[in-house]
Design a protein around this motif. Structure first.
Motif, PDB file in Angstrom:
ATOM      1  N   ASP A  29       0.759  -1.215   0.013  1.00 39.97           N
ATOM      2  CA  ASP A  29       0.086   0.237  -0.122  1.00 39.97           C
ATOM      3  C   ASP A  29       0.988   1.144   0.026  1.00 39.97           C
ATOM      4  O   ASP A  29       0.496   2.277  -0.768  1.00 39.97           O
ATOM      5  N   VAL A  30       1.845   1.247   0.731  1.00 38.54           N
ATOM      6  CA  VAL A  30       2.977   2.230   0.775  1.00 38.54           C
ATOM      7  C   VAL A  30       3.419   2.321  -0.633  1.00 38.54           C
ATOM      8  O   VAL A  30       3.659   3.645  -1.073  1.00 38.54           O
ATOM      9  N   THR A  71       2.373  -0.877  11.118  1.00 39.75           N
ATOM     10  CA  THR A  71       1.133  -0.991   9.780  1.00 39.75           C
ATOM     11  C   THR A  71       1.594   0.022   8.705  1.00 39.75           C
ATOM     12  O   THR A  71       2.644   0.591   8.599  1.00 39.75           O
ATOM     13  N   GLU A  73      -0.081   2.093   7.260  1.00 39.71           N
ATOM     14  CA  GLU A  73      -0.572   3.503   7.499  1.00 39.71           C
ATOM     15  C   GLU A  73       0.496   4.202   8.455  1.00 39.71           C
ATOM     16  O   GLU A  73       1.009   5.488   7.767  1.00 39.71           O
ATOM     17  N   GLN A  74       1.084   3.637   9.269  1.00 44.09           N
ATOM     18  CA  GLN A  74       2.159   4.388  10.079  1.00 44.09           C
ATOM     19  C   GLN A  74       3.475   4.286   9.150  1.00 44.09           C
ATOM     20  O   GLN A  74       4.087   5.300   9.364  1.00 44.09           O
ATOM     21  N   LYS A  77       2.986   7.171   6.812  1.00 49.16           N
ATOM     22  CA  LYS A  77       3.267   8.520   7.382  1.00 49.16           C
ATOM     23  C   LYS A  77       4.962   8.807   7.848  1.00 49.16           C
ATOM     24  O   LYS A  77       5.424   9.837   7.882  1.00 49.16           O
TER      25      LYS A  77
END
Length: 90
Positions: A29-30, A71, A73-74, A77
């Motif tokens: 995803d990243v 994760t 998401e983390q 970021k």
């Protein structure tokens, strides 16, 4: 000669490296988000020799700095923060 050097500087991009195994474990995803950025050049490696981290966490190598998180998401970021702080683009 100096002109050529300054012209090349425009072509510089931030380097983000992903381990193919880690991509399959969740950092895809990243990878997909960063793929859309014009200021980032992504490299996929079969192995980045970070196997102990790869087994436990998601990670990426941003301009030579290892970034690891729990994760996707983390990780995204943290990668974006690192890109802000250590960008090769002025």
């Amino acid at each position: 000669m100096a002109f050529s050097f300054f012209k090349r500087k425009k072509d510089l991009k931030n380097q983000v490296e992903f381990c193919m195994t880690n991509i399959s474990l969740g950092s895809a995803d990243v990878y997909d988000v960063l793929l859309e950025r014009d200021d980032v050049e992504i490299t996929e490696s079969g192995c980045t020799s970070n196997c102990e981290i790869c087994e436990c966490q998601l990670f990426a190598i941003v301009n030579g700095e290892l970034i690891e998180e729990e994760t996707a998401e983390q990780l995204l970021k943290a990668v974006e923060k690192e890109l802000e702080e250590s960008s090769v683009i002025a």
